[in-house]
Design an enzyme around this catalytic site. Structure first.
Site, short mmCIF file in Angstrom:
data_model
loop_
_atom_site.label_atom_id
_atom_site.label_comp_id
_atom_site.label_asym_id
_atom_site.label_seq_id
_atom_site.Cartn_x
_atom_site.Cartn_y
_atom_site.Cartn_z
N HIS A 4 0.79 -1.23 0.00
CA HIS A 4 0.00 0.00 0.00
C HIS A 4 0.83 1.29 0.00
O HIS A 4 0.50 2.26 0.70
CB HIS A 4 -0.96 0.01 1.19
CG HIS A 4 -2.07 -0.98 1.09
ND1 HIS A 4 -2.56 -1.47 -0.11
CD2 HIS A 4 -2.81 -1.60 2.06
CE1 HIS A 4 -3.55 -2.32 0.11
NE2 HIS A 4 -3.72 -2.43 1.41
N HIS B 255 -9.63 2.32 0.23
CA HIS B 255 -9.59 1.16 1.14
C HIS B 255 -10.66 1.27 2.22
O HIS B 255 -10.38 1.09 3.40
CB HIS B 255 -8.20 1.05 1.77
CG HIS B 255 -7.86 -0.33 2.25
ND1 HIS B 255 -8.50 -0.93 3.30
CD2 HIS B 255 -6.94 -1.23 1.82
CE1 HIS B 255 -7.99 -2.13 3.52
NE2 HIS B 255 -7.04 -2.34 2.62
N GLU C 192 -11.65 -3.57 -3.01
CA GLU C 192 -10.75 -2.53 -3.52
C GLU C 192 -10.57 -2.67 -5.03
O GLU C 192 -9.91 -3.60 -5.51
CB GLU C 192 -9.39 -2.64 -2.83
CG GLU C 192 -9.46 -2.62 -1.31
CD GLU C 192 -8.24 -3.29 -0.69
OE1 GLU C 192 -7.11 -2.92 -1.08
OE2 GLU C 192 -8.43 -4.19 0.14
#
Length: 395
Positions: free
Chosen positions: A145, A220, A359
């Site tokens: 991420h 997210h 996502e």
């Protein structure tokens, strides 16, 4: 010239009609000039400050149907999303924190905009144009991420706020400098949240770079359609996914190849109760800490306009959500690693299965898989992505 009686009568009626219209218009000038009220509003306000004093703002989008979304400038985060249920009462359906303190000190990717690269990159390494790049290992043994301080841990600039008769929006901007978290190129990113009268919350992205780089953006948000604070597991919902295969993963959750969903717990081609699926002893469920943390390959792949990807329905609350996206994949995560470290809204400690994420994104570890849809972005190009969350009442 001879003039007919019928012509004179028609002319008289025309003049009379014009006069009446003119009189009507003159008699109510205020009504004609009055602008229509905005049905969907955007309200900007302060939302606290970080520990270093940096100001954080919030913009609340609200329609006339009872749906509202609050976006905060820290991480371009969806902090609150109110959606009516079958009883007409609205409830928040995304986990997160009641104040900026939680987002700063125990982030855990709750509602944030993830970048520069969403999901995992194997061993934090990739090669671009013959040059090797090394990223922070923040999810051993991989990069996750965007790194230690990805896009989710910066205050974005609020560029534009709009209200309107049919929709309201907020656009936020972040400029990531060359070399940030190990990624090449200065990348300028904008994300726009738009709420309309059809109960659609649309998240659209665009990004440019001054050097070749890789990029994979997503939101997210972790949902529980039953409402937050949580009273029931999010997995007590029915899910349908427009996908015939997932990316199977190794024990570190890096893709190892395609796996057809037929005959597996990942077959959501027809609606399935998630709670039932995660009880399986399938090796891929076990790898995911007895849950799903996998990228579903969406039919149609990368598209110019959003196509339906996911449908989620909570039968108890009567809330439904459809997700449409331009992206080739959706990472479904059933909250398998929620371990009580998030003390969320209302002081509730969030544990396993209490929220689920969907996502929209390109595939994990794409820079190391030449056959995957490319995540490369070059100067002169513009990265774009659009994902729509549509909310409705389950009948």
């Amino acid at each position: 010239m001879k003039t007919s009686r019928s012509f004179l009568l028609k002319s008289a009626f025309a003049v009379s009609a014009i006069a009446m219209l003119t009189l009507a218009a003159c008699s109510k000038p205020a009504d004609k000039a009055a602008p229509s009220a905005d049905a969907v509003t955007a309200t900007r306000a302060d939302w606290g400050a970080l520990s270093d004093g940096t100001k954080v703002e919030a913009v609340e989008l609200k329609n006339s149907k009872g749906v509202s979304a609050r976006i905060i400038s820290y991480g371009a985060t969806l902090q609150d999303l109110m959606v009516p249920g079958a009883d007409g009462k609205a409830a928040d359906v995304v986990i997160g924190y009641d104040s900026i303190d939680g987002y700063e000190k125990t982030p855990n990717y709750t509602g944030v905009t993830v970048g520069r690269y969403a999901n995992r990159i194997a061993k934090g390494k990739f090669t671009l144009d013959g040059k090797d790049y090394t990223l922070a290992i923040n999810n051993k043994p991989n990069a996750l991420h965007g790194g230690l301080k990805g896009f989710d841990k910066h205050v974005w600039a609020i560029e534009d706020v709009k209200s309107g008769a049919d929709a309201a929006s907020v656009t936020l901007k972040y400029v990531s400098p060359d070399g940030e978290e190990g990624y090449p190129g200065t990348v300028t990113t904008e994300v726009t949240y738009t709420l309309n009268e059809n109960n659609d919350l649309t998240i659209s992205y665009k990004a440019t770079t001054d050097k070749p780089t890789v990029i994979n953006l997503t939101n997210h948000s972790l949902f529980n359609l039953g409402g937050v604070p949580v009273s029931r597991p999010a997995t007590d919902a029915y899910v349908k996914i427009e996908s015939d295969a997932i990316l199977a993963v190794d024990k570190t959750l890096i893709p190892s190849g395609e796996l057809p969903v037929k005959g597996t717990p990942f077959d959501f081609t027809t609606p399935g109760l998630v709670s039932d699926r995660i009880k399986s002893d399938h090796p891929q469920i076990v790898i995911g800490n007895q849950g799903i943390d996998h990228n579903f390959i969406i039919r149609g792949g990368l598209t110019a306009t959003p196509k339906l990807a996911v449908t989620v329905e909570d039968k108890v609350s009567g809330r439904g959500m459809q997700i449409s996206t331009t992206e080739p994949g959706v990472q479904m995560y059933t909250g398998n690693f929620l371990d009580g470290t998030i003390v969320g809204k209302g002081g509730q400690k969030l544990v396993k299965y209490q929220a689920m994420a969907f996502e929209s994104q390109h595939y994990p570890d794409s820079p190391n898989h030449p056959t995957y849809p490319t995540t490369r972005l070059d100067p002169g190009q513009t990265y774009t992505q659009t994902t729509v969350h549509h909310f409705y009442t389950v009948k």
